[in-house]
Design a protein around this motif. Structure first.
Motif, short mmCIF file in Angstrom:
data_model
loop_
_atom_site.label_atom_id
_atom_site.label_comp_id
_atom_site.label_asym_id
_atom_site.label_seq_id
_atom_site.Cartn_x
_atom_site.Cartn_y
_atom_site.Cartn_z
N GLU A 1 0.81 -1.26 -0.17
CA GLU A 1 -0.07 0.03 -0.05
C GLU A 1 0.81 1.30 -0.12
OE1 GLU A 1 -2.94 0.08 3.16
OE2 GLU A 1 -3.70 -1.93 2.62
N LEU A 2 2.03 1.28 0.81
CA LEU A 2 2.75 2.44 0.72
C LEU A 2 3.63 2.81 -0.60
CD1 LEU A 2 4.40 1.84 4.47
CD2 LEU A 2 3.08 3.86 3.82
N ILE A 3 3.87 1.59 -1.08
CA ILE A 3 4.76 1.79 -2.23
C ILE A 3 3.56 2.32 -3.39
CG2 ILE A 3 5.61 0.63 -4.25
CD1 ILE A 3 6.69 -1.41 -2.14
N ASN A 4 2.57 1.59 -3.35
CA ASN A 4 1.38 2.40 -4.24
C ASN A 4 0.86 3.60 -4.16
OD1 ASN A 4 1.28 -0.09 -5.86
ND2 ASN A 4 0.05 -1.11 -4.45
N SER A 5 1.21 4.14 -2.85
CA SER A 5 0.60 5.66 -2.28
C SER A 5 1.60 6.71 -2.84
CB SER A 5 0.39 5.71 -0.96
OG SER A 5 1.73 5.81 -0.31
N VAL A 6 2.78 6.19 -3.34
CA VAL A 6 3.92 7.16 -3.73
C VAL A 6 3.36 7.88 -5.20
CG1 VAL A 6 6.10 7.65 -4.20
CG2 VAL A 6 5.63 6.07 -2.24
N THR A 7 3.34 9.05 -5.09
CA THR A 7 2.96 9.37 -6.54
C THR A 7 4.10 9.88 -7.39
OG1 THR A 7 2.56 11.68 -5.52
CG2 THR A 7 0.62 10.54 -6.11
N ALA B 1 13.15 -4.38 0.16
CA ALA B 1 13.64 -3.32 1.03
C ALA B 1 14.15 -2.19 0.02
CB ALA B 1 14.76 -4.02 1.81
N LEU B 2 15.02 -2.75 -0.83
CA LEU B 2 15.50 -1.60 -1.92
C LEU B 2 14.55 -0.73 -2.43
CD1 LEU B 2 18.51 -3.51 -3.64
CD2 LEU B 2 18.67 -1.49 -1.95
N VAL B 3 13.33 -1.39 -3.00
CA VAL B 3 12.12 -0.93 -3.83
C VAL B 3 11.40 0.04 -2.52
CG1 VAL B 3 9.78 -1.46 -4.49
CG2 VAL B 3 11.77 -2.96 -5.11
N LEU B 4 11.34 -0.37 -1.30
CA LEU B 4 10.79 0.67 -0.38
C LEU B 4 11.62 1.80 -0.32
CD1 LEU B 4 9.63 -2.24 1.90
CD2 LEU B 4 7.95 -0.55 1.53
N GLN B 5 12.68 1.46 -0.12
CA GLN B 5 13.97 2.45 0.13
C GLN B 5 14.08 3.72 -1.10
OE1 GLN B 5 17.64 1.08 1.33
NE2 GLN B 5 18.48 3.09 2.21
N GLU B 6 13.83 2.96 -2.37
CA GLU B 6 13.98 3.99 -3.39
C GLU B 6 12.50 4.69 -3.51
OE1 GLU B 6 15.13 3.56 -8.01
OE2 GLU B 6 15.95 2.25 -6.67
N SER B 7 11.22 4.12 -3.29
CA SER B 7 10.09 4.74 -2.99
C SER B 7 10.14 5.90 -2.07
CB SER B 7 8.98 3.79 -2.60
OG SER B 7 8.71 2.79 -3.87
N ALA B 8 10.98 5.80 -1.05
CA ALA B 8 10.92 6.79 -0.03
C ALA B 8 11.67 8.02 -0.74
CB ALA B 8 11.52 6.32 0.98
N ASP B 9 12.83 7.76 -1.26
CA ASP B 9 13.40 8.83 -2.39
C ASP B 9 12.68 9.50 -3.11
OD1 ASP B 9 15.72 8.67 -0.66
OD2 ASP B 9 16.67 7.31 -2.40
N ASN B 10 11.36 8.98 -3.62
CA ASN B 10 10.60 9.39 -4.55
C ASN B 10 9.40 10.13 -4.16
OD1 ASN B 10 10.60 9.38 -7.47
ND2 ASN B 10 10.10 7.49 -7.54
N VAL B 11 9.06 9.98 -2.92
CA VAL B 11 8.20 10.72 -2.18
C VAL B 11 8.22 12.38 -2.48
CG1 VAL B 11 6.99 11.41 0.21
CG2 VAL B 11 7.68 9.12 -0.29
N ASP B 12 6.76 12.86 -2.90
CA ASP B 12 6.80 14.25 -2.93
C ASP B 12 6.73 14.96 -1.52
OD1 ASP B 12 5.54 16.79 -3.44
OD2 ASP B 12 4.10 16.34 -5.09
N PRO B 13 7.56 15.82 -1.22
CA PRO B 13 7.36 16.37 0.10
C PRO B 13 6.01 16.68 0.61
CG PRO B 13 9.07 17.32 -0.95
CD PRO B 13 8.70 16.41 -2.01
N ASN B 14 5.24 17.40 -0.46
CA ASN B 14 3.85 17.98 -0.09
C ASN B 14 2.93 17.08 -0.27
OD1 ASN B 14 5.30 20.41 -0.35
ND2 ASN B 14 5.16 20.18 -2.89
N SER B 15 3.12 15.63 -0.41
CA SER B 15 2.11 14.83 -0.77
C SER B 15 1.84 14.17 0.71
CB SER B 15 2.36 13.60 -1.72
OG SER B 15 3.29 12.79 -0.85
N GLY B 16 0.62 13.36 0.83
CA GLY B 16 0.40 12.87 2.31
C GLY B 16 1.03 11.64 2.57
#
Length: 385
Positions: free
Chosen positions: A21-27, A65-80
């Motif tokens: 869900e977390l991975i899918n929530s990253v825009t 874990a790498l996928v999750l970590q890279e998704s974290a780098d992809n997070v838009d700071p203004n998104s929820g």
């Protein structure tokens, strides 16, 4: 009877659904980020399927874990969506990967980076302190599994530096000294590793500032400032295009003993007799610049050839150097031995202390590395410009 298998499978899938869900929530921030994230979501699904087929597959956990970590780098700071939650999930997968395979060097290394990123989000709090300590333990583990990793050593040093800014003052010195030793080992494994060279410069600069404030008599802040300036100058010479190094150099350049990179004392044999008895060895001032190391005369200047009446001064040209190392040669006078091997044979010198030896070793190696990378003219510009 309770369906244990069914129950544990349900827990398993709910736990893993959170990660998906977390991975899918990253825009993603932009179009490139969005397409990158689609690929990551697809990869995440693939690793999840691999784990469902074989729950004991450390590589599947590691890659997830790498996928999750890279998704974290992809997070838009203004998104929820929460960068921290993604990193926390990544850490859980790294924990699982290393439990299944305790020798997975890369998992400890990337796990440490994920923990460090979580610590950075928390500023200078107790929570951040605990996370930095955990990141440091994982860098240590990574280095134990692969000692030949300058990158892990450099990050370990940075983690210690961050920790030193949070802990009580009495702990700070010890942590800083450990950080210095990590950066030095990183540089010794890779002499042109300019980031570690620069980091060592900044950590010494901070130590000089602290020493100025606390007025501790056992260390000269000026000595620390000029050491700091050597590393910053070397980082700049190796990577002249980095604006960070350039602006740091402007701050510290005048702390160098211009027009030299380093000036200090060494004990040397007479110029014409390398195997002279100890009583004939003389402690005198030496100067190091982009061209090499040589003995200064009484006024602190390199001797001019005419005054020297045929005795060749103690001079080692940088292009003649083959290697530089500490020397445990038992025939040397007491002290911290230094061997500079040259194309004309080895030259032995003795430094005043082991700490002084370390700084001579580093300075000589850096000057040589800069020469070998064809950047001596940049260094010359720094010290004579």
């Amino acid at each position: 009877g309770v369906d244990i298998v069914g129950e544990s499978m349900r827990q398993f899938s709910s736990h893993h659904d959170v990660a998906m869900e977390l991975i899918n929530s990253v825009t993603g921030v932009d179009e490139e980020g969005r397409s990158r994230q689609r690929i990551l979501a697809f990869a995440g699904k693939r690793y999840l399927n691999a784990i469902e087929r074989n729950p004991d597959d450390p590589d599947a956990y590691y890659n997830w874990a790498l996928v999750l970590q890279e998704s974290a780098d992809n997070v838009d700071p203004n998104s929820g969506s929460s960068k921290d939650a993604l990193l926390e999930e990544a850490c859980k997968k790294y924990a699982e990967a290393t439990r299944l395979c305790p020798t997975l060097y890369d998992a400890y290394y990337n796990w440490a980076i994920a923990i460090a990123d979580r610590a950075k989000i928390r500023g200078r709090t107790k929570e951040a302190e605990d996370l930095w300590r955990l990141a440091i333990l994982n860098y240590e583990k990574a280095v134990q599994l692969n000692w030949n990793s300058p990158q892990a050593l450099n990050n370990w040093g940075l983690g210690l530096q961050e920790l030193s800014a949070i802990v009580p003052a009495r702990e700070k010195q010890t942590i800083i000294k450990t950080a210095i030793s990590k950066f030095r080992v990183a540089i010794q494994l890779q002499f042109d590793f300019h980031r570690a060279i620069y980091n060592l410069g900044t950590v010494l600069y901070g130590l000089a500032e602290d020493t100025m404030r606390s007025g501790r008599p056992d260390v000269s802040p000026n000595e620390l400032y000029s050491q700091s300036a050597i590393y910053v100058a070397a980082a700049h010479a190796l990577k002249p295009s980095y604006s960070v190094y350039r602006s740091a150099l402007r701050l510290v350049r005048l702390m160098l003993p211009l027009p030299y990179l380093k000036v200090g004392y060494l004990t040397a044999p007479p110029a014409n007799n390398a195997i002279a008895p100890h009583t004939d060895w003389e402690r005198s001032q030496f100067v190091l610049n982009h061209e090499g190391l040589q003995k200064a005369d009484a006024s602190g200047q390199p001797p001019s050839q005419s005054m020297d009446r045929g005795r060749k001064p103690t001079r080692i040209a940088v292009e003649d150097i083959v290697s530089v190392s500490a020397s445990a040669d038992l025939t040397l006078p007491p002290g911290a031995g230094l061997c500079v091997d040259t194309v004309h044979g080895p030259r032995f010198l003795v430094a005043d202390s082991w700490e002084a030896l370390d700084s001579w070793l580093d300075a000589l190696c850096l000057v040589y590395t800069i020469f070998a990378r064809g950047k001596s003219d940049v260094l010359a510009g720094i010290i004579t410009g």
